[in-house]
Design a protein around this motif. Structure first.
Motif, mmCIF file in Angstrom:
data_model
loop_
_atom_site.group_PDB
_atom_site.id
_atom_site.type_symbol
_atom_site.label_atom_id
_atom_site.label_comp_id
_atom_site.label_asym_id
_atom_site.label_seq_id
_atom_site.Cartn_x
_atom_site.Cartn_y
_atom_site.Cartn_z
ATOM 1 N N THR A 196 1.885 -29.689 -36.257
ATOM 2 C CA THR A 196 3.265 -28.719 -36.667
ATOM 3 C C THR A 196 2.940 -27.042 -35.888
ATOM 4 O O THR A 196 4.091 -26.296 -36.229
ATOM 5 C CB THR A 196 3.580 -28.622 -38.023
ATOM 6 N N GLU A 208 4.213 -25.984 -42.020
ATOM 7 C CA GLU A 208 4.900 -26.799 -43.079
ATOM 8 C C GLU A 208 3.264 -27.926 -43.325
ATOM 9 O O GLU A 208 3.567 -29.238 -42.948
ATOM 10 C CB GLU A 208 5.982 -27.751 -42.522
ATOM 11 N N HIS A 267 6.250 -21.395 -32.102
ATOM 12 C CA HIS A 267 6.271 -20.945 -30.940
ATOM 13 C C HIS A 267 7.812 -20.742 -30.694
ATOM 14 O O HIS A 267 8.579 -21.586 -31.231
ATOM 15 C CB HIS A 267 5.771 -21.885 -29.862
ATOM 16 N N GLY A 276 8.894 -34.529 -36.445
ATOM 17 C CA GLY A 276 10.039 -33.494 -37.273
ATOM 18 C C GLY A 276 10.662 -34.168 -38.436
ATOM 19 O O GLY A 276 11.939 -33.600 -38.647
ATOM 20 N N GLN A 319 -1.178 -23.250 -25.364
ATOM 21 C CA GLN A 319 -0.592 -22.928 -26.765
ATOM 22 C C GLN A 319 -0.764 -21.409 -26.925
ATOM 23 O O GLN A 319 -0.153 -20.685 -27.466
ATOM 24 C CB GLN A 319 -0.902 -23.495 -27.738
ATOM 25 N N ASN A 377 12.430 -35.063 -41.780
ATOM 26 C CA ASN A 377 12.397 -34.351 -43.073
ATOM 27 C C ASN A 377 12.024 -35.020 -44.256
ATOM 28 O O ASN A 377 12.415 -36.113 -44.553
ATOM 29 C CB ASN A 377 13.919 -34.068 -43.128
ATOM 30 N N SER A 426 9.341 -21.035 -27.849
ATOM 31 C CA SER A 426 9.604 -22.075 -27.019
ATOM 32 C C SER A 426 8.301 -22.661 -26.422
ATOM 33 O O SER A 426 7.279 -21.987 -26.503
ATOM 34 C CB SER A 426 10.384 -21.677 -25.479
ATOM 35 N N ASN A 427 8.319 -23.723 -26.049
ATOM 36 C CA ASN A 427 7.450 -24.705 -25.668
ATOM 37 C C ASN A 427 7.314 -25.068 -24.165
ATOM 38 O O ASN A 427 8.632 -25.792 -23.844
ATOM 39 C CB ASN A 427 7.163 -25.760 -26.489
ATOM 40 N N LYS A 457 5.586 -25.770 -33.890
ATOM 41 C CA LYS A 457 7.016 -25.370 -34.451
ATOM 42 C C LYS A 457 6.977 -23.852 -34.571
ATOM 43 O O LYS A 457 8.062 -23.087 -34.696
ATOM 44 C CB LYS A 457 7.343 -26.198 -35.584
#
Length: 308
Positions: free
Chosen positions: A180, A173, A185, A261, A162, A263, A187-188, A183
């Motif tokens: 979290t 968040e 990045h 993820g 990472q 909501n 791209s992973n 999120k």
């Protein structure tokens, strides 16, 4: 806009609800929880340390679990206290990676310690004649070292991957750095997800399967045996199972908040984050203190002595 993942990059922690309005409520809640966690776990460690009769593998592992809870809480609570008193709740990207590394290494160490405790109970109840040989001081020390070193080695690989990623987002968040972080990045890489499954398998799935297997064997032996052995099995394994359930809740909450993820409203997300930070570190010493007869007897003696 794309950002490089350097140590100077600042991330915003957006998980607090109305922090300006409830700043001091948050602060005193964190102080209260942190004080209760540290003090209750220190009592367990102190009780085990000063009583030679408790210098047995089972109680040593309980003390190690309490120490781990203190370290885990110290990774998060002091930063939370500083954040709520600040005008902006932020963290550097490098600081966030460090918190993720320490937090998840210690969280995985919790499950490794629970696994060693399950093995200890299995040998004690199912192989009592070999207990002294299989659970000698050297082996107990090796188990304790591995419980902390193996998770750190696994999680460090994910952190290294990472740390090399570019950032396209600057908002987390949550109220502290957790899963979290992926999120933000751009791209992973596939290697991060593959290694993530390796970590989950080695540090969560396999230990959980091992614990379930040992307890199936324990209860089969216990319910075929005399009342004394059955009582010993219930007395020493019930607290362990309760703690395991709490740890499972911890994992479910974290997955809900981070990787899936889902909501969620901001208030619900904050509530779930607080459960993660409170459940295991605070309830572990309460469960072991109340349910383990030998520890509870010495806690009462200590309380009576302090009054005199």
């Amino acid at each position: 806009m794309e950002r490089n993942g350097t140590s100077t990059t600042t991330l915003v922690l957006s998980g607090f609800v109305d922090v300006e309005k409830y700043r001091y409520l948050y602060f005193w809640l964190w102080v209260l929880f942190y004080f209760l966690i540290v003090s209750s776990n220190c009592v367990i460690i102190y009780i085990v340390k000063i009583n030679p009769s408790l210098h047995e593998p089972m109680y040593v592992f309980i003390a190690a679990l309490s120490l781990n809870s203190i370290l885990l809480s110290t990774t998060v609570y002091p930063k939370l206290m500083v954040d709520v008193l600040s005008h902006r709740q932020v963290a550097t990207y490098s600081g966030c990676l460090l918190q993720v590394f320490v937090f998840y290494s210690l969280a995985a160490a919790d499950l490794m310690l629970l696994s060693t405790m399950a093995y200890d109970r299995y040998v004690s109840i199912c192989r009592p004649l070999r207990y002294a040989t299989l659970m000698g001081k050297t082996r107990v020390c090796v188990f304790l070292i591995l419980a902390w070193v193996l998770p750190a080695c696994h999680v460090s690989v994910s952190i290294i991957i990472q740390s090399k990623q570019k950032l396209c987002g600057l908002v987390l968040e949550g109220i502290f750095c957790n899963t979290t972080i992926v999120k933000v990045h751009c791209s992973n890489p596939m290697s991060l997800f593959v290694w993530g499954f390796v970590v989950i398998a080695n540090m969560a799935v396999f230990p959980m399967v091992f614990i379930i297997f040992t307890y199936v064997r324990i209860f089969r032996v216990a319910f075929r045996s005399r009342g004394e052995i059955r009582a010993k099995a219930v007395d020493t394994t019930l607290p362990h199972l309760m703690v395991l359930v709490m740890f499972t809740v911890f994992i479910v909450f974290d997955v809900m908040i981070g990787l899936l993820g889902i909501n969620l409203t901001k208030i619900l997300r904050l509530f779930l984050s607080m459960q993660i930070l409170v459940y295991n570190p605070l309830f572990n010493p309460i469960i072991y203190g109340l349910k383990m007869k030998e520890i509870w007897k010495r806690i009462k003696r200590l309380a009576l002595f302090s009054k005199n």
